[in-house]
Design a protein around this motif. Structure first.
Motif, PDB file in Angstrom:
ATOM      1  N   LEU A  70       0.816  -1.221   0.000  1.00 32.04           N
ATOM      2  CA  LEU A  70       0.000   0.000   0.000  1.00 32.04           C
ATOM      3  C   LEU A  70       0.847   1.267   0.000  1.00 32.04           C
ATOM      4  O   LEU A  70       0.349   2.342  -0.321  1.00 32.04           O
ATOM      5  N   ALA A  71       2.130   1.157   0.314  1.00 30.75           N
ATOM      6  CA  ALA A  71       3.031   2.316   0.297  1.00 30.75           C
ATOM      7  C   ALA A  71       3.650   2.540  -1.085  1.00 30.75           C
ATOM      8  O   ALA A  71       4.446   3.466  -1.263  1.00 30.75           O
ATOM      9  N   THR A  72       3.275   1.724  -2.067  1.00 31.46           N
ATOM     10  CA  THR A  72       3.792   1.883  -3.424  1.00 31.46           C
ATOM     11  C   THR A  72       3.423   3.265  -3.951  1.00 31.46           C
ATOM     12  O   THR A  72       2.247   3.646  -3.941  1.00 31.46           O
ATOM     13  N   PRO A  73       4.421   4.040  -4.390  1.00 30.77           N
ATOM     14  CA  PRO A  73       4.115   5.381  -4.896  1.00 30.77           C
ATOM     15  C   PRO A  73       3.374   5.325  -6.233  1.00 30.77           C
ATOM     16  O   PRO A  73       3.586   4.417  -7.037  1.00 30.77           O
ATOM     17  N   VAL A  74       2.504   6.291  -6.432  1.00 32.76           N
ATOM     18  CA  VAL A  74       1.809   6.446  -7.708  1.00 32.76           C
ATOM     19  C   VAL A  74       1.956   7.888  -8.172  1.00 32.76           C
ATOM     20  O   VAL A  74       1.955   8.815  -7.365  1.00 32.76           O
ATOM     21  N   ALA A  75       2.079   8.043  -9.477  1.00 33.59           N
ATOM     22  CA  ALA A  75       2.197   9.362 -10.080  1.00 33.59           C
ATOM     23  C   ALA A  75       0.865   9.748 -10.708  1.00 33.59           C
ATOM     24  O   ALA A  75      -0.055   8.933 -10.825  1.00 33.59           O
ATOM     25  N   GLU A  76       0.791  10.974 -11.117  1.00 31.41           N
ATOM     26  CA  GLU A  76      -0.455  11.531 -11.658  1.00 31.41           C
ATOM     27  C   GLU A  76      -1.003  10.739 -12.843  1.00 31.41           C
ATOM     28  O   GLU A  76      -2.202  10.579 -12.997  1.00 31.41           O
ATOM     29  N   LYS A  77      -0.138  10.209 -13.680  1.00 26.94           N
ATOM     30  CA  LYS A  77      -0.576   9.510 -14.898  1.00 26.94           C
ATOM     31  C   LYS A  77      -0.602   7.989 -14.740  1.00 26.94           C
ATOM     32  O   LYS A  77      -0.845   7.270 -15.696  1.00 26.94           O
ATOM     33  N   ASP A  78      -0.375   7.480 -13.531  1.00 25.05           N
ATOM     34  CA  ASP A  78      -0.358   6.037 -13.317  1.00 25.05           C
ATOM     35  C   ASP A  78      -1.760   5.443 -13.356  1.00 25.05           C
ATOM     36  O   ASP A  78      -2.752   6.121 -13.126  1.00 25.05           O
ATOM     37  N   GLU A  79      -1.787   4.152 -13.641  1.00 27.82           N
ATOM     38  CA  GLU A  79      -3.040   3.410 -13.667  1.00 27.82           C
ATOM     39  C   GLU A  79      -2.997   2.347 -12.580  1.00 27.82           C
ATOM     40  O   GLU A  79      -2.083   1.524 -12.541  1.00 27.82           O
ATOM     41  N   VAL A  80      -3.976   2.371 -11.693  1.00 28.56           N
ATOM     42  CA  VAL A  80      -4.102   1.402 -10.608  1.00 28.56           C
ATOM     43  C   VAL A  80      -5.247   0.463 -10.979  1.00 28.56           C
ATOM     44  O   VAL A  80      -6.362   0.919 -11.230  1.00 28.56           O
ATOM     45  N   SER A  81      -4.962  -0.826 -11.027  1.00 25.70           N
ATOM     46  CA  SER A  81      -5.988  -1.816 -11.392  1.00 25.70           C
ATOM     47  C   SER A  81      -6.304  -2.686 -10.184  1.00 25.70           C
ATOM     48  O   SER A  81      -5.395  -3.208  -9.541  1.00 25.70           O
ATOM     49  N   ILE A  82      -7.587  -2.835  -9.909  1.00 28.27           N
ATOM     50  CA  ILE A  82      -8.053  -3.723  -8.844  1.00 28.27           C
ATOM     51  C   ILE A  82      -8.498  -5.005  -9.527  1.00 28.27           C
ATOM     52  O   ILE A  82      -9.378  -4.990 -10.393  1.00 28.27           O
ATOM     53  N   ILE A  83      -7.890  -6.115  -9.117  1.00 22.96           N
ATOM     54  CA  ILE A  83      -8.197  -7.401  -9.735  1.00 22.96           C
ATOM     55  C   ILE A  83      -8.599  -8.383  -8.647  1.00 22.96           C
ATOM     56  O   ILE A  83      -7.762  -8.793  -7.845  1.00 22.96           O
ATOM     57  N   PRO A  84      -9.886  -8.775  -8.578  1.00 27.69           N
ATOM     58  CA  PRO A  84     -10.274  -9.769  -7.574  1.00 27.69           C
ATOM     59  C   PRO A  84      -9.721 -11.140  -7.969  1.00 27.69           C
ATOM     60  O   PRO A  84      -9.662 -11.468  -9.140  1.00 27.69           O
ATOM     61  N   ALA A  85      -9.296 -11.896  -6.965  1.00 22.70           N
ATOM     62  CA  ALA A  85      -8.802 -13.251  -7.219  1.00 22.70           C
ATOM     63  C   ALA A  85      -9.944 -14.119  -7.698  1.00 22.70           C
ATOM     64  O   ALA A  85     -11.086 -13.948  -7.293  1.00 22.70           O
ATOM     65  N   VAL A  86      -9.619 -15.070  -8.551  1.00 19.62           N
ATOM     66  CA  VAL A  86     -10.604 -16.001  -9.083  1.00 19.62           C
ATOM     67  C   VAL A  86     -10.240 -17.391  -8.604  1.00 19.62           C
ATOM     68  O   VAL A  86      -9.088 -17.808  -8.690  1.00 19.62           O
ATOM     69  N   ALA A  87     -11.221 -18.089  -8.079  1.00 11.47           N
ATOM     70  CA  ALA A  87     -10.981 -19.452  -7.604  1.00 11.47           C
ATOM     71  C   ALA A  87     -11.983 -20.386  -8.261  1.00 11.47           C
ATOM     72  O   ALA A  87     -13.056 -19.973  -8.691  1.00 11.47           O
ATOM     73  N   GLY A  88     -11.636 -21.581  -8.340  1.00  6.94           N
ATOM     74  CA  GLY A  88     -12.556 -22.546  -8.930  1.00  6.94           C
ATOM     75  C   GLY A  88     -11.855 -23.873  -9.121  1.00  6.94           C
ATOM     76  O   GLY A  88     -10.680 -24.025  -8.853  1.00  6.94           O
ATOM     77  N   GLY A  89     -12.590 -24.786  -9.636  1.00  4.45           N
ATOM     78  CA  GLY A  89     -11.962 -26.091  -9.797  1.00  4.45           C
ATOM     79  C   GLY A  89     -12.439 -26.791 -11.011  1.00  4.45           C
ATOM     80  O   GLY A  89     -13.092 -26.404 -11.854  1.00  4.45           O
TER      81      GLY A  89
END
Length: 89
Positions: A70-89
């Motif tokens: 969570l301390a990873t720096p981000v700049a004004e033009k950066d893109e942050v992607s939220i990716i939920p984990a996928v589970a299955g079998g």
């Protein structure tokens, strides 16, 4: 401001948006700012002050777990992607 990509399962909690701009200079600040704007997201992303185990976050296609979390720096033009984990079998 950094752009945050919202995955389909979380879009109802972000007003239906697939992306949002959110203020902050670290991933934690960006996600907390997003959670302040869309309170329903915060409960789904965080367990207290920590990201939930099944939530993966990337900055410009780099997994923050291999950076500074969570301390990873981000700049004004950066893109942050939220990716939920996928589970299955």
């Amino acid at each position: 401001m950094p752009l945050v990509r919202i995955p389909t399962p979380l879009r109802p909690h972000a007003g239906g948006s697939d992306r949002c701009e959110s203020a902050g200079t670290t991933v934690g600040e960006v996600l907390n700012s997003l959670g302040a704007t869309h309170p329903g997201l915060k409960d789904r992303l965080f367990d207290g002050d920590e990201l939930r185990r099944f939530v993966n976050v990337y900055v410009n296609n780099e997994d923050i777990r291999y950076l500074d979390d969570l301390a990873t720096p981000v700049a004004e033009k950066d893109e942050v992607s939220i990716i939920p984990a996928v589970a299955g079998g």
